[in-house]
Design a protein around this motif. Sequence first.
Motif, PDB file in Angstrom:
ATOM      1  N   TRP A  93       0.835  -1.199   0.000  1.00 53.72           N
ATOM      2  CA  TRP A  93       0.000   0.000   0.000  1.00 53.72           C
ATOM      3  C   TRP A  93       0.869   1.248   0.000  1.00 53.72           C
ATOM      4  N   ASP A  94       0.682   2.071  -1.033  1.00 53.70           N
ATOM      5  CA  ASP A  94       1.440   3.321  -1.101  1.00 53.70           C
ATOM      6  C   ASP A  94       0.521   4.524  -1.306  1.00 53.70           C
ATOM      7  N   GLY A  95      -0.774   4.297  -1.203  1.00 53.92           N
ATOM      8  CA  GLY A  95      -1.732   5.400  -1.335  1.00 53.92           C
ATOM      9  C   GLY A  95      -2.260   5.587  -2.739  1.00 53.92           C
ATOM     10  N   THR A  96      -1.555   5.060  -3.746  1.00 53.87           N
ATOM     11  CA  THR A  96      -2.012   5.230  -5.124  1.00 53.87           C
ATOM     12  C   THR A  96      -3.270   4.399  -5.400  1.00 53.87           C
ATOM     13  N   GLN A  97      -3.533   3.427  -4.549  1.00 57.61           N
ATOM     14  CA  GLN A  97      -4.706   2.568  -4.727  1.00 57.61           C
ATOM     15  C   GLN A  97      -5.989   3.278  -4.295  1.00 57.61           C
ATOM     16  N   ASN A  98      -5.841   4.402  -3.607  1.00 57.02           N
ATOM     17  CA  ASN A  98      -7.008   5.110  -3.082  1.00 57.02           C
ATOM     18  C   ASN A  98      -7.531   6.142  -4.068  1.00 57.02           C
ATOM     19  N   CYS A  99      -8.808   6.426  -3.937  1.00 60.57           N
ATOM     20  CA  CYS A  99      -9.456   7.386  -4.844  1.00 60.57           C
ATOM     21  C   CYS A  99      -9.088   8.822  -4.483  1.00 60.57           C
TER      22      CYS A  99
END
Length: 152
Positions: A15-21
Amino acid sequence: MLDFYPTRSVHFEAWDGTQNCQATHALFPSLSSFKTTRRSTLAGSHSDLQDKLDAVLEVLRAKGHEQLLMTNKTSLLEKLESQAHTWEMLARKQESDIVALRERMAKTEVELRASTLALENNASEHTRVVDLLNAKIANLTNLLSKVAPLKG
């Protein structure tokens, strides 16, 4: 639908934050600075946090499941409310159709009574006219029988 959240250690490490909207990034700008971690980092350097992470991930999974259930319940409720509204609209339409048909039936019954009365009056007038004509024929026949012997 829920935004991404890690549900297992493997997901947490990737998880690096790019998966979030974008909406989540707007709420939590620090997501942009997240970096992935290596498995060895958590297991080796921070082994004391592994149990805490597992507990947090378990809570996240439960919370995510609960939110999905609530979303589905909300969607189901909205769907049922929409169907109820549709049925209510149909019932109102049918009710207005029934009222219109009853009014039409009442008007037709009045017309039927008027037509029946007119038919009865016509039949009565027919009988009167036929009786009058038969009487005239009888009179003319009687007259003819009185005049006919004179010619002969």
